[in-house]
Design an enzyme around this catalytic site. Structure first.
Site, mmCIF file in Angstrom:
data_model
loop_
_atom_site.group_PDB
_atom_site.id
_atom_site.type_symbol
_atom_site.label_atom_id
_atom_site.label_comp_id
_atom_site.label_asym_id
_atom_site.label_seq_id
_atom_site.Cartn_x
_atom_site.Cartn_y
_atom_site.Cartn_z
ATOM 1 C CB SER A 138 -0.768 0.124 1.220
ATOM 2 O OG SER A 138 -1.763 0.960 1.242
ATOM 3 C CE LYS A 164 -4.507 0.197 0.426
ATOM 4 N NZ LYS A 164 -5.430 -0.730 1.409
ATOM 5 C CE LYS A 166 -4.036 3.924 1.990
ATOM 6 N NZ LYS A 166 -5.248 3.331 2.766
ATOM 7 C CG ASP A 191 -7.803 2.032 0.683
ATOM 8 O OD1 ASP A 191 -8.863 2.492 0.680
ATOM 9 O OD2 ASP A 191 -7.117 1.760 1.386
ATOM 10 C CD GLU A 216 -8.722 -1.199 0.779
ATOM 11 O OE1 GLU A 216 -7.727 -1.227 -0.067
ATOM 12 O OE2 GLU A 216 -8.612 -1.298 1.762
ATOM 13 C CG ASP A 241 -10.351 -1.017 5.015
ATOM 14 O OD1 ASP A 241 -10.663 -1.587 6.032
ATOM 15 O OD2 ASP A 241 -9.255 -0.542 4.678
ATOM 16 C CE LYS A 265 -7.188 -2.308 6.678
ATOM 17 N NZ LYS A 265 -7.326 -1.114 6.907
ATOM 18 N N GLY A 293 -3.819 -4.028 6.379
ATOM 19 C CA GLY A 293 -2.788 -3.710 7.256
ATOM 20 C C GLY A 293 -3.230 -2.365 7.945
#
Ligand code: OSB
Ligand code: MG
Length: 371
Positions: A138, A164, A166, A191, A216, A241, A265, A293
């Site tokens: 990420s 991934k 952001k 995400d 996400e 998520d 998670k 994570g």
């Protein structure tokens, strides 16, 4: 044989990150992490509370964890004869929410059970479907697109299987376009950490062009219904998520077709027992899952690795090498990733890594021993 926890030791540790990590809700430079050590007959199990430093990802934060554990979790846990660590969740379910706080203690008791059984934690939780975990990374929001492209290059060179990135309003379609132009073949996803609303549907539809594996949590942290509306307008799969805090939420999201993929998670759902239930519901409905994570120390990271050995964790997760986060981790050896982008599971008892207790103690900023 029942387990009775006779001591619960809480430690608040402070660990500087190697690089800051930025999401749509802010930038983190150092972690303030609460660790739970559950002790029975002089055997210790360890769990990490995965709450952030601020109540921005969800409502929990380092500051809320401490009193919650002392005033509400510890009194129900200490000296209680648990037949299984799976009973810890129900025993603390009288507390509304606060899954991360409760999950930190629940995971410690699973590790304790594994150590008492002298077996690896992945076995105790019923995992073991694979011997290596497929890993992605990420990558946070960067100061420039060049910096992001450079970071992606480094992680691909290291072998990671998917990237991934952001996103947030102002750092989305144009940035994803440039990443895609530079890396047309990679497994890529984005995400948003709840940075958009349904009013952004047309804007988000532009992301369909980039054949992302998934987007996400684009919408509000607590809104499954709007995600269902957005999913029906997008070709790109939505992965939830923040919205999924329980197996019941997973079941509702699947029923509403709000997501085609779910990120699990441990902390967000309150520990291993509920994580397994989320996993099972997804598996029964052909919804693949992966392990998310929360910038964990080695203790949380080791728990994530154990969880990722359950059969439906078929997509690369966000569980990556210790050195991406820490100059020095609190476990020995640190979590390492192979050139193929995998983590080998350990057969050592419990979490499967030794604790670097001297180093861990040097990071402690407050401690509480509960009996
Ligand atoms: O949404 O997955 C998230 C980090 C902090 C809070 C939320 C998230 C993240 C990550 C990082 O994406 C995952 C990791 O590298 O641990
Ligand atoms: Mg996320």
């Amino acid at each position: 044989m029942a387990i009775k926890v006779d001591r619960l030791v809480l430690r608040h540790i402070r660990m500087p990150l190697v690089h800051f990590f930025e999401t749509s809700f802010g930038r983190t430079h150092q972690r303030d992490i609460i660790l739970a050590e559950a002790i029975a007959d002089d055997v210790s199990g360890w769990g990490e509370v995965t709450a952030g430093e601020n109540p921005f990802y969800n409502e929990e934060w380092t500051g809320s964890i401490w009193p919650l554990l002392i005033d509400y979790v510890a009194p129900r846990i200490l000296q209680y004869p648990f037949l299984s660590p799976a009973d810890v969740g129900p025993r603390t379910a009288y507390i509304r929410g606060h899954q991360m706080a409760r999950g930190g203690v629940e995971t410690a008791i699973w590790d304790l059970q594994a150590r008492l059984n002298n077996e690896p934690l992945w076995k105790t939780i019923g995992g073991g479907a694979r011997e290596e975990i497929p890993c992605g990374v990420s990558i946070g929001i960067q100061d420039s697109i060049d910096k992001l492209l450079e970071k992606i290059e480094v992680e691909l060179q290291a072998g990671y299987q998917r990237i991934k990135m952001k996103i947030k309003p102002g750092w989305d379609v144009d940035v994803v376009r440039q990443v895609r132009e530079r890396f047309p073949e990679i497994k890529l996803m984005a995400d948003a950490n709840s940075a958009y609303t349904l009013a952004d549907t047309d804007h988000l539809k532009q992301l369909d062009e980039f054949y992302l594996m998934m987007i996400e949590q684009p919408l509000a942290h607590d809104d499954i219904i709007d995600h269902a509306a957005l999913q029906s307008a997008l070709n790109t799969p939505i992965c939830l998520d923040e919205c999924i805090r329980s197996a019941h939420h997973a079941e509702q999201a699947i029923r509403l077709k709000a997501a085609r993929i779910i990120n699990i998670k441990l902390g967000r759902v309150g520990g291993f027992a509920e994580a397994k239930r989320v996993h099972d519901i997804c598996q029964a409905n052909d919804i693949p899952v992966w392990c998310g994570g929360m910038l964990e120390s080695g203790i949380g990271r080791a728990g994530n690795i154990a969880l990722s050995t359950l059969p439906n964790f078929v997509l690369p997760g966000d569980v990556s090498a210790s050195k991406r986060y820490w100059e020095r981790d609190i476990i020995k050896p640190p979590v390492e990733v192979s050139p193929q982008g995998t983590i080998q599971i350990s057969n050592a008892p419990g979490l499967g890594y030794e604790l670097d207790l001297d180093y861990l103690e040097s990071l402690v900023v407050r401690r509480e021993v509960l009996v």
